[in-house]
Design a protein around this motif. Structure first.
Motif, PDB file in Angstrom:
ATOM      1  N   ASN A 142       0.919  -1.103   0.076  1.00 31.12           N
ATOM      2  CA  ASN A 142       0.104   0.039   0.022  1.00 31.12           C
ATOM      3  C   ASN A 142       0.880   1.230  -0.014  1.00 31.12           C
ATOM      4  O   ASN A 142       0.376   2.271  -0.644  1.00 31.12           O
ATOM      5  CB  ASN A 142      -0.806   0.010   1.353  1.00 31.12           C
ATOM      6  CG  ASN A 142      -1.912  -1.215   1.019  1.00 31.12           C
ATOM      7  OD1 ASN A 142      -2.309  -1.389   0.019  1.00 31.12           O
ATOM      8  ND2 ASN A 142      -2.690  -1.308   2.227  1.00 31.12           N
ATOM      9  N   ALA A 187       2.311   1.815  -3.340  1.00 32.07           N
ATOM     10  CA  ALA A 187       1.263   2.411  -4.303  1.00 32.07           C
ATOM     11  C   ALA A 187       0.834   3.741  -4.066  1.00 32.07           C
ATOM     12  O   ALA A 187       0.670   4.357  -5.091  1.00 32.07           O
ATOM     13  CB  ALA A 187      -0.055   1.443  -4.438  1.00 32.07           C
ATOM     14  N   GLN A 221       1.728   6.729  -6.949  1.00 34.02           N
ATOM     15  CA  GLN A 221       0.671   7.593  -7.440  1.00 34.02           C
ATOM     16  C   GLN A 221       1.219   9.177  -7.304  1.00 34.02           C
ATOM     17  O   GLN A 221       0.897   9.808  -8.038  1.00 34.02           O
ATOM     18  CB  GLN A 221      -0.752   7.608  -6.420  1.00 34.02           C
ATOM     19  CG  GLN A 221      -1.750   8.263  -6.733  1.00 34.02           C
ATOM     20  CD  GLN A 221      -2.388   8.194  -8.079  1.00 34.02           C
ATOM     21  OE1 GLN A 221      -2.324   7.066  -8.601  1.00 34.02           O
ATOM     22  NE2 GLN A 221      -2.465   9.292  -8.698  1.00 34.02           N
TER      23      GLN A 221
END
Length: 68
Positions: free
Chosen positions: A7, A10, A14
């Motif tokens: 997570n 990610a 982003q």
């Protein structure tokens, strides 16, 4: 790799992608001949700050050969 690490990776990816869009926009604005003085200085400083953020995020991802 744990779910928590995935997570985090990610999220960093982003934000990296969003910063790249901003960096490219600043580059395009600096190419314009109509900018001058304070406008140019503000965009230049912003581009520099975004560049540092990109470098930091890329380092967090382990560089070009890391988690990216």
């Amino acid at each position: 790799m744990t779910t928590e690490n995935f997570n985090l990776t990610a999220i960093v990816r982003q934000h990296f992608a969003e910063d790249m869009v901003r960096y490219r926009c600043a580059q395009r604005l600096l190419v314009r001949r109509s900018l001058g003085g304070i406008e140019w200085d503000v965009i230049w400083e912003g581009k520099q700050a975004i560049g540092k953020s990109l470098a930091w995020r890329l380092d967090m991802l382990g560089g070009l050969l890391g988690e990216w």
